[in-house]
Design a protein around this motif. Structure first.
Motif, short mmCIF file in Angstrom:
data_model
loop_
_atom_site.label_atom_id
_atom_site.label_comp_id
_atom_site.label_asym_id
_atom_site.label_seq_id
_atom_site.Cartn_x
_atom_site.Cartn_y
_atom_site.Cartn_z
N ARG A 17 6.15 2.33 -6.87
CA ARG A 17 6.27 2.36 -5.41
C ARG A 17 5.98 3.75 -4.89
NH1 ARG A 17 6.88 -1.58 -1.35
NH2 ARG A 17 7.97 -3.37 -2.21
N GLU A 18 5.24 3.81 -3.78
CA GLU A 18 5.02 5.06 -3.06
C GLU A 18 5.12 4.73 -1.59
OE1 GLU A 18 1.88 8.76 -2.87
OE2 GLU A 18 1.12 6.78 -3.35
N GLY A 19 6.26 5.04 -0.98
CA GLY A 19 6.52 4.61 0.39
C GLY A 19 6.56 3.10 0.42
N SER A 20 5.79 2.49 1.33
CA SER A 20 5.75 1.03 1.40
C SER A 20 4.65 0.42 0.54
CB SER A 20 5.58 0.58 2.86
OG SER A 20 4.34 1.04 3.36
N ASN A 21 3.88 1.27 -0.14
CA ASN A 21 2.78 0.80 -0.99
C ASN A 21 3.25 0.54 -2.42
OD1 ASN A 21 1.04 1.09 1.18
ND2 ASN A 21 0.37 3.13 0.55
N THR A 60 -3.87 -0.87 -5.38
CA THR A 60 -2.76 -0.60 -4.48
C THR A 60 -2.62 -1.71 -3.47
OG1 THR A 60 -3.09 1.79 -4.73
CG2 THR A 60 -1.80 1.05 -2.82
N ILE A 62 -0.61 -2.87 0.06
CA ILE A 62 0.17 -2.37 1.20
C ILE A 62 1.27 -3.38 1.55
CG2 ILE A 62 -1.75 -0.99 2.07
CD1 ILE A 62 -2.20 -3.17 4.19
N GLU A 63 2.15 -2.99 2.44
CA GLU A 63 3.30 -3.82 2.80
C GLU A 63 2.89 -5.20 3.32
OE1 GLU A 63 7.25 -4.69 2.79
OE2 GLU A 63 6.33 -2.83 2.07
#
Length: 198
Positions: A17-21, A60, A62-63
């Motif tokens: 996880r990196e932030g919401s990604n 990757t 995204i949310e």
């Protein structure tokens, strides 16, 4: 653009996880043929290759993708149906698949029947989620023919080859899958109900 004919099965090696990604590292038998910025369907979700190292590659999500698909259920070791984008001039063996998942469905039936398999999936009924008997639907990236069609329910039967060469062999009652409804059916549905409810 894809056809829904699965090319290989990949295995998830790690999730970060990196932030919401969500960054997902996978291994498959054609990693050496991939290049960065290439589109690849993962259980029917179009994701971009962002890194390649040895036998592994990274995509990757995204949310928005995580909310709409079964990617949030993925774990290390999960097997994922893979298909590279189709090439112009190739035969369209499945149907037109965008790699844009509409919503998730839940498996309510997974039965072997004299050498073939019959699956049923429930989903949120909506006027835009249309299936017709003998029409097409994409489930976990696999182009399939609809055999049961009701509001909020779709059934399909698959041949042994599809069962063996996709992650359908891992599905059971309660499994969560990605659904992409036929693009032509979606346009017809939108035209017939008008554009007042965007």
């Amino acid at each position: 653009m894809f056809t829904g004919i699965i090319e290989s099965i990949g295995e998830i090696i790690s999730l970060n996880r990196e932030g919401s990604n969500l960054h997902v590292d996978l291994r498959c038998d054609f990693t050496h043929e991939l290049k960065i910025d290439q589109s690849l369907a993962h259980d029917g979700v179009c994701l971009t290759v962002v890194a390649i190292k040895d036998d592994n590659y990274t995509v990757t999500a995204i949310e928005e993708t995580l909310e709409r698909s079964n990617l949030r259920e993925w774990k290390v070791g999960t097997l994922v149906n893979l298909e590279r984008a189709m090439q112009l001039g190739d035969r369209l063996d499945g149907h037109i698949v965008q790699g844009h998942v509409d919503l998730i469905g839940k498996c309510t039936r997974a039965d072997e029947k004299d050498g073939s398999w019959h699956y049923q999936f429930e989903y949120e009924a909506d006027s835009g989620h249309v299936t017709v008997s003998k029409g097409s639907i994409t489930i976990n990236g696999v182009s399939l023919t609809v055999v049961d069609s009701e509001p909020g329910l779709v059934g399909t039967a698959i041949i042994p080859y599809t069962h063996e060469h996709t992650n359908f062999k891992t599905l059971k009652k309660g499994s969560v899958v990605n659904l992409e409804f036929d693009i032509i059916g979606k346009y017809v549905s939108r035209i017939s109900r008008g554009y007042t409810n965007v």
